[in-house]
Design a protein around this motif. Sequence first.
Motif, PDB file in Angstrom:
ATOM      1  N   UNK A 177      -6.659   9.518  -8.383  1.00 48.25           N
ATOM      2  CA  UNK A 177      -7.706   9.121  -7.442  1.00 48.25           C
ATOM      3  C   UNK A 177      -7.990   7.636  -7.507  1.00 48.25           C
ATOM      4  N   UNK A 178      -7.949   7.067  -8.697  1.00 47.96           N
ATOM      5  CA  UNK A 178      -8.181   5.629  -8.837  1.00 47.96           C
ATOM      6  C   UNK A 178      -7.069   4.835  -8.157  1.00 47.96           C
ATOM      7  N   UNK A 179      -5.829   5.259  -8.335  1.00 44.31           N
ATOM      8  CA  UNK A 179      -4.701   4.563  -7.700  1.00 44.31           C
ATOM      9  C   UNK A 179      -4.762   4.749  -6.187  1.00 44.31           C
ATOM     10  N   UNK A 216       0.830  -1.215   0.000  1.00 44.03           N
ATOM     11  CA  UNK A 216       0.000   0.000   0.000  1.00 44.03           C
ATOM     12  C   UNK A 216       0.862   1.262   0.000  1.00 44.03           C
ATOM     13  N   UNK A 217       1.995   1.216   0.675  1.00 45.23           N
ATOM     14  CA  UNK A 217       2.866   2.399   0.673  1.00 45.23           C
ATOM     15  C   UNK A 217       3.436   2.664  -0.722  1.00 45.23           C
ATOM     16  N   UNK A 218       3.787   1.608  -1.447  1.00 47.82           N
ATOM     17  CA  UNK A 218       4.266   1.795  -2.816  1.00 47.82           C
ATOM     18  C   UNK A 218       3.155   2.310  -3.724  1.00 47.82           C
ATOM     19  N   UNK A 219       1.946   1.810  -3.533  1.00 49.49           N
ATOM     20  CA  UNK A 219       0.822   2.266  -4.349  1.00 49.49           C
ATOM     21  C   UNK A 219       0.499   3.722  -4.022  1.00 49.49           C
ATOM     22  N   UNK A 220       0.580   4.106  -2.755  1.00 43.74           N
ATOM     23  CA  UNK A 220       0.364   5.513  -2.388  1.00 43.74           C
ATOM     24  C   UNK A 220       1.437   6.413  -2.990  1.00 43.74           C
ATOM     25  N   UNK A 259      -7.887  -4.072   3.504  1.00 43.43           N
ATOM     26  CA  UNK A 259      -7.686  -5.527   3.524  1.00 43.43           C
ATOM     27  C   UNK A 259      -6.684  -5.925   4.609  1.00 43.43           C
ATOM     28  N   UNK A 260      -5.624  -5.158   4.765  1.00 39.18           N
ATOM     29  CA  UNK A 260      -4.627  -5.460   5.788  1.00 39.18           C
ATOM     30  C   UNK A 260      -5.229  -5.326   7.190  1.00 39.18           C
ATOM     31  N   UNK A 261      -6.017  -4.293   7.398  1.00 37.19           N
ATOM     32  CA  UNK A 261      -6.636  -4.122   8.707  1.00 37.19           C
ATOM     33  C   UNK A 261      -7.666  -5.203   8.990  1.00 37.19           C
ATOM     34  N   UNK A 262      -8.422  -5.600   7.986  1.00 37.52           N
ATOM     35  CA  UNK A 262      -9.393  -6.672   8.169  1.00 37.52           C
ATOM     36  C   UNK A 262      -8.690  -7.993   8.461  1.00 37.52           C
ATOM     37  N   UNK A 318      -5.014   1.896  -3.176  1.00 40.07           N
ATOM     38  CA  UNK A 318      -4.178   1.877  -1.970  1.00 40.07           C
ATOM     39  C   UNK A 318      -5.039   1.797  -0.711  1.00 40.07           C
ATOM     40  N   UNK A 319      -6.131   2.544  -0.684  1.00 41.30           N
ATOM     41  CA  UNK A 319      -7.031   2.475   0.472  1.00 41.30           C
ATOM     42  C   UNK A 319      -7.673   1.098   0.611  1.00 41.30           C
TER      43      UNK A 319
END
Length: 185
Positions: A69-71, A49-53, A81-84, A75-76
Motif C-alpha cells: 500500500x505504501x508503494x 509510475x508504471x514501474x512503481x506500480x 505530479x505528472x498530471x499537475x 505511485x499515485x
Amino acid sequence: MPLPFLTADRAFDTADDVALPYDDRDRWRRPYRPGPWRVGAASLLLLLASFVLFAAVIIAATATPASAGAVFAVALAVVACALRLLRMGVWVSSRGLRHVAFVATRTTSWEQVVSVRTVQQPVRWLGLPRTVQGQALVLARRGRSAESSAPLLTSHNADFLGRDQLAFDRAADTVEAWAAEYRRD
C-alpha cells in the motif's frame, strides 16, 4: 480516454481572422498546446509510475499489504505530479485569467487586470536559476506592480522551449486578445 487539458482547442489553428475563436467562453481554456519539454517530463514520470506500480504488485504478492500500500501510494503521488505538470500554464475564460503553477493556482478576474503585455527581459530557462534573454508575458494587476509578479509565460519555459518563436507569439497574442476584450477600465 480524452485528456482535454492536454490539447488546446484546434479552432485557433484554423481561424486566423478571429482573435477569440472559442464557442463557449465561460469554460477555462489554455490557448496553446503544452510544449515538448512539459509533455516529455510528464511521460517520464508516468513511465516511472508504471514501474512503481509493477513493484507494488510484486510486493503485494510477496510481502505485507501495508508495504504494498505504501508503494502504491508513492505511485499515485507520481501520477498526480505528472498530471499537475500537464495542467500547468495560463488558462483564460470570460471570468478571468488563471495561472496554474505546480503547487498553487492564482486566478485573477478581468476587473483586476490593468494590462497584459509582452516584454523583453531575462527569463529563467526551464524554470531553473539560469537566466537567458527572452520574452515574457507579464500581467499587471490593480494595486500591484508588474515587477512583483512572476511572468505568465516565457519564451524559454517548458511550453515554448524547442518550439519556434511563432508559437510563443501566438499564445501571448491570444492571452492579450482575451484581456483586451474582457478587461474593464
